[in-house]
Design a protein around this motif. Sequence first.
Motif, PDB file in Angstrom:
ATOM      1  N   THR A  37       0.741  -0.970  -0.030  1.00  0.00           N
ATOM      2  CA  THR A  37      -0.017   0.112  -0.114  1.00  0.00           C
ATOM      3  C   THR A  37       0.751   1.334   0.115  1.00  0.00           C
ATOM      4  O   THR A  37       1.720   1.354   0.787  1.00  0.00           O
ATOM      5  CB  THR A  37      -0.946   0.077   1.168  1.00  0.00           C
ATOM      6  OG1 THR A  37      -1.756  -1.049   1.344  1.00  0.00           O
ATOM      7  CG2 THR A  37      -1.778   1.239   1.217  1.00  0.00           C
TER       8      THR A  37
ATOM      9  N   LEU B  64       1.042   5.474   0.355  1.00  0.00           N
ATOM     10  CA  LEU B  64       0.395   6.705   0.448  1.00  0.00           C
ATOM     11  C   LEU B  64       0.991   7.936  -0.234  1.00  0.00           C
ATOM     12  O   LEU B  64       1.929   8.184  -0.274  1.00  0.00           O
ATOM     13  CB  LEU B  64       0.934   7.265   2.073  1.00  0.00           C
ATOM     14  CG  LEU B  64       0.408   8.527   2.413  1.00  0.00           C
ATOM     15  CD1 LEU B  64      -1.033   8.742   2.504  1.00  0.00           C
ATOM     16  CD2 LEU B  64       1.046   8.835   4.007  1.00  0.00           C
TER      17      LEU B  64
ATOM     18  N   THR C 179       1.370  14.332   4.489  1.00  0.00           N
ATOM     19  CA  THR C 179       1.634  13.003   4.291  1.00  0.00           C
ATOM     20  C   THR C 179       2.618  12.456   5.412  1.00  0.00           C
ATOM     21  O   THR C 179       2.374  11.561   5.851  1.00  0.00           O
ATOM     22  CB  THR C 179       2.153  12.776   3.057  1.00  0.00           C
ATOM     23  OG1 THR C 179       3.496  13.945   2.585  1.00  0.00           O
ATOM     24  CG2 THR C 179       1.522  12.833   1.828  1.00  0.00           C
TER      25      THR C 179
ATOM     26  N   LEU D 198       0.440  11.776   8.461  1.00  0.00           N
ATOM     27  CA  LEU D 198      -0.047  10.487   8.330  1.00  0.00           C
ATOM     28  C   LEU D 198       0.725   9.544   8.566  1.00  0.00           C
ATOM     29  O   LEU D 198       0.527   8.383   8.900  1.00  0.00           O
ATOM     30  CB  LEU D 198      -1.092  10.557   7.163  1.00  0.00           C
ATOM     31  CG  LEU D 198      -1.849   9.278   6.778  1.00  0.00           C
ATOM     32  CD1 LEU D 198      -2.614   8.779   8.032  1.00  0.00           C
ATOM     33  CD2 LEU D 198      -2.636   9.522   5.462  1.00  0.00           C
ATOM     34  N   ARG D 199       1.809   9.459   7.912  1.00  0.00           N
ATOM     35  CA  ARG D 199       2.954   8.342   7.825  1.00  0.00           C
ATOM     36  C   ARG D 199       3.210   8.158   9.491  1.00  0.00           C
ATOM     37  O   ARG D 199       3.327   6.762   9.604  1.00  0.00           O
ATOM     38  CB  ARG D 199       4.101   8.923   7.130  1.00  0.00           C
ATOM     39  CG  ARG D 199       5.518   7.619   7.061  1.00  0.00           C
ATOM     40  CD  ARG D 199       6.511   8.331   6.596  1.00  0.00           C
ATOM     41  NE  ARG D 199       7.106   9.484   7.078  1.00  0.00           N
ATOM     42  CZ  ARG D 199       7.738   9.693   8.017  1.00  0.00           C
ATOM     43  NH1 ARG D 199       8.195   8.634   8.871  1.00  0.00           N
ATOM     44  NH2 ARG D 199       8.524  10.827   8.114  1.00  0.00           N
TER      45      ARG D 199
ATOM     46  N   TRP E  77       6.036   1.986   7.864  1.00  0.00           N
ATOM     47  CA  TRP E  77       5.757   2.798   6.816  1.00  0.00           C
ATOM     48  C   TRP E  77       7.074   3.506   6.500  1.00  0.00           C
ATOM     49  O   TRP E  77       7.437   4.218   7.225  1.00  0.00           O
ATOM     50  CB  TRP E  77       4.687   3.836   6.913  1.00  0.00           C
ATOM     51  CG  TRP E  77       3.763   4.104   5.922  1.00  0.00           C
ATOM     52  CD1 TRP E  77       4.117   5.155   5.004  1.00  0.00           C
ATOM     53  CD2 TRP E  77       2.677   3.323   5.543  1.00  0.00           C
ATOM     54  NE1 TRP E  77       3.402   4.997   4.039  1.00  0.00           N
ATOM     55  CE2 TRP E  77       2.091   4.085   4.202  1.00  0.00           C
ATOM     56  CE3 TRP E  77       2.111   1.999   5.669  1.00  0.00           C
ATOM     57  CZ2 TRP E  77       1.367   3.525   3.424  1.00  0.00           C
ATOM     58  CZ3 TRP E  77       0.935   1.798   5.279  1.00  0.00           C
ATOM     59  CH2 TRP E  77       0.476   2.492   4.049  1.00  0.00           C
TER      60      TRP E  77
ATOM     61  N   THR F 133       5.661   5.945   1.398  1.00  0.00           N
ATOM     62  CA  THR F 133       5.080   7.444   0.957  1.00  0.00           C
ATOM     63  C   THR F 133       5.732   7.784  -0.187  1.00  0.00           C
ATOM     64  O   THR F 133       6.958   7.625  -0.496  1.00  0.00           O
ATOM     65  CB  THR F 133       5.243   8.507   2.123  1.00  0.00           C
ATOM     66  OG1 THR F 133       4.342   7.965   3.188  1.00  0.00           O
ATOM     67  CG2 THR F 133       4.504   9.842   1.623  1.00  0.00           C
TER      68      THR F 133
ATOM     69  N   ILE G 219      -3.417   4.760  -0.760  1.00  0.00           N
ATOM     70  CA  ILE G 219      -4.287   5.875   0.172  1.00  0.00           C
ATOM     71  C   ILE G 219      -3.825   7.129  -0.480  1.00  0.00           C
ATOM     72  O   ILE G 219      -2.713   7.615  -0.499  1.00  0.00           O
ATOM     73  CB  ILE G 219      -3.633   5.905   1.617  1.00  0.00           C
ATOM     74  CG1 ILE G 219      -3.845   4.351   1.995  1.00  0.00           C
ATOM     75  CG2 ILE G 219      -4.390   6.872   2.566  1.00  0.00           C
ATOM     76  CD1 ILE G 219      -3.071   4.180   3.694  1.00  0.00           C
ATOM     77  N   TYR G 220      -5.017   7.913  -0.773  1.00  0.00           N
ATOM     78  CA  TYR G 220      -4.413   9.436  -1.381  1.00  0.00           C
ATOM     79  C   TYR G 220      -5.149  10.371  -0.457  1.00  0.00           C
ATOM     80  O   TYR G 220      -6.284  10.283   0.303  1.00  0.00           O
ATOM     81  CB  TYR G 220      -5.511   9.223  -2.616  1.00  0.00           C
ATOM     82  CG  TYR G 220      -5.706  10.633  -3.159  1.00  0.00           C
ATOM     83  CD1 TYR G 220      -5.193  11.334  -3.938  1.00  0.00           C
ATOM     84  CD2 TYR G 220      -7.103  11.374  -2.873  1.00  0.00           C
ATOM     85  CE1 TYR G 220      -5.251  12.785  -4.291  1.00  0.00           C
ATOM     86  CE2 TYR G 220      -7.399  12.609  -3.365  1.00  0.00           C
ATOM     87  CZ  TYR G 220      -6.539  13.224  -4.032  1.00  0.00           C
ATOM     88  OH  TYR G 220      -6.690  14.347  -4.472  1.00  0.00           O
ATOM     89  N   LEU G 221      -4.097  11.271  -0.156  1.00  0.00           N
ATOM     90  CA  LEU G 221      -4.182  12.344   0.905  1.00  0.00           C
ATOM     91  C   LEU G 221      -4.322  13.533   0.063  1.00  0.00           C
ATOM     92  O   LEU G 221      -3.424  13.926  -0.566  1.00  0.00           O
ATOM     93  CB  LEU G 221      -3.138  12.282   1.736  1.00  0.00           C
ATOM     94  CG  LEU G 221      -3.263  13.394   2.925  1.00  0.00           C
ATOM     95  CD1 LEU G 221      -4.583  13.086   3.960  1.00  0.00           C
ATOM     96  CD2 LEU G 221      -2.040  13.430   3.822  1.00  0.00           C
TER      97      LEU G 221
ATOM     98  N   ILE H 114      -9.170   4.313   7.669  1.00  0.00           N
ATOM     99  CA  ILE H 114      -7.974   3.823   6.956  1.00  0.00           C
ATOM    100  C   ILE H 114      -7.417   2.454   7.378  1.00  0.00           C
ATOM    101  O   ILE H 114      -7.083   1.533   6.380  1.00  0.00           O
ATOM    102  CB  ILE H 114      -6.673   4.688   7.075  1.00  0.00           C
ATOM    103  CG1 ILE H 114      -6.875   6.104   6.609  1.00  0.00           C
ATOM    104  CG2 ILE H 114      -5.414   4.285   6.579  1.00  0.00           C
ATOM    105  CD1 ILE H 114      -6.000   7.207   6.909  1.00  0.00           C
TER     106      ILE H 114
END
Length: 319
Positions: free
Chosen positions: A12, A14, A22, A25-26, A37, A107, A125-127, A192
């Motif tokens: 996955t 990001l 980002t 979120l990471r 991550w 990421t 995962i799109y931010l 998420i």
Amino acid sequence: MNSNPFIISKPTFLVGAERSGTTLLRLMLSHHPRLAWSSEFEYVVDKITDNGDFPDLNQYYEWLETLLIFQDVSFLTIDPELDYIQLVNSFLWQWKNHYRKELVGATVHRHFDRLLKIWPDANFIYLIRDARDVARSCIGMGWSGNVWKGLDRWLEAEYLWDQLKSQLSTDRYIEITYENLITDPVTTLTKICHFLTLEYDQNMLNYAGDTTYSKPDPKLIKQWRHKLSDYEIRLVESRASALLKDRGYELSGLPPLDVTPFMEKQINLQDWWFRIQFRINRYGLSLVLADYVARKLNIKPWQKQTQKQLIDIQMQYLK
């Protein structure tokens, strides 16, 4: 290292524009007990061509030796027996194994459509964050001299996401807004986690204890309303009004601005001068000139040294 490592078939990633949240979120994802991550993972796609051709491995090794974002991750190693796909998979495996986690992600801010060349079954995962805040933040980083140019990274990422999204089934991606992540982090992170087939873990919000990032603060959203002038807001909206509305963001209501070719030339000149002054003020004239000469003449040892000095100084500002 095993010369034929297990290929991670469905990692996955990001994705989104830089300065969109980002990193925050990471950190949240990394604090899940089952998730490792990777930070900026662009080095796995930067050297892939638009046609999908992988780089020459010897040239790629040489490039990685001068790439401090790769070199600064001390546990990453290169196995010359691996082909390109195996090699970049090995980077994910090393990240996962170093942190002793079951699952791994990464990421990527640019060229993230090329990830499908390596991992055709990858999930995403799109931010997204309000373009007006992203453009303003890029000025603070010294990446642009005005919001017009600060918008470039946001626009590039949004257009790229539209292109990538069209190639994915709906079960392979999730779309998250920075604003929801800040105002309702538990609900957003739970969403998420379910996408990742995980349960939400409260440790995901404990990142403030061992990083420089603070807990989610609603004051971080819509800063453009009081930190940008009316002219700057109109500049951003003159380029991004359609996309902003498409992404669910309300426009300011200010009169539209028509940017003439002459105005754009002035804006570009201002941007160029600001970025030069920013680098000189932060790093000093001699180091900026040394870095420029090293890049122009492709003097790799000197280039690597100047890059290290630049990063060292940058890290001092971030502490």
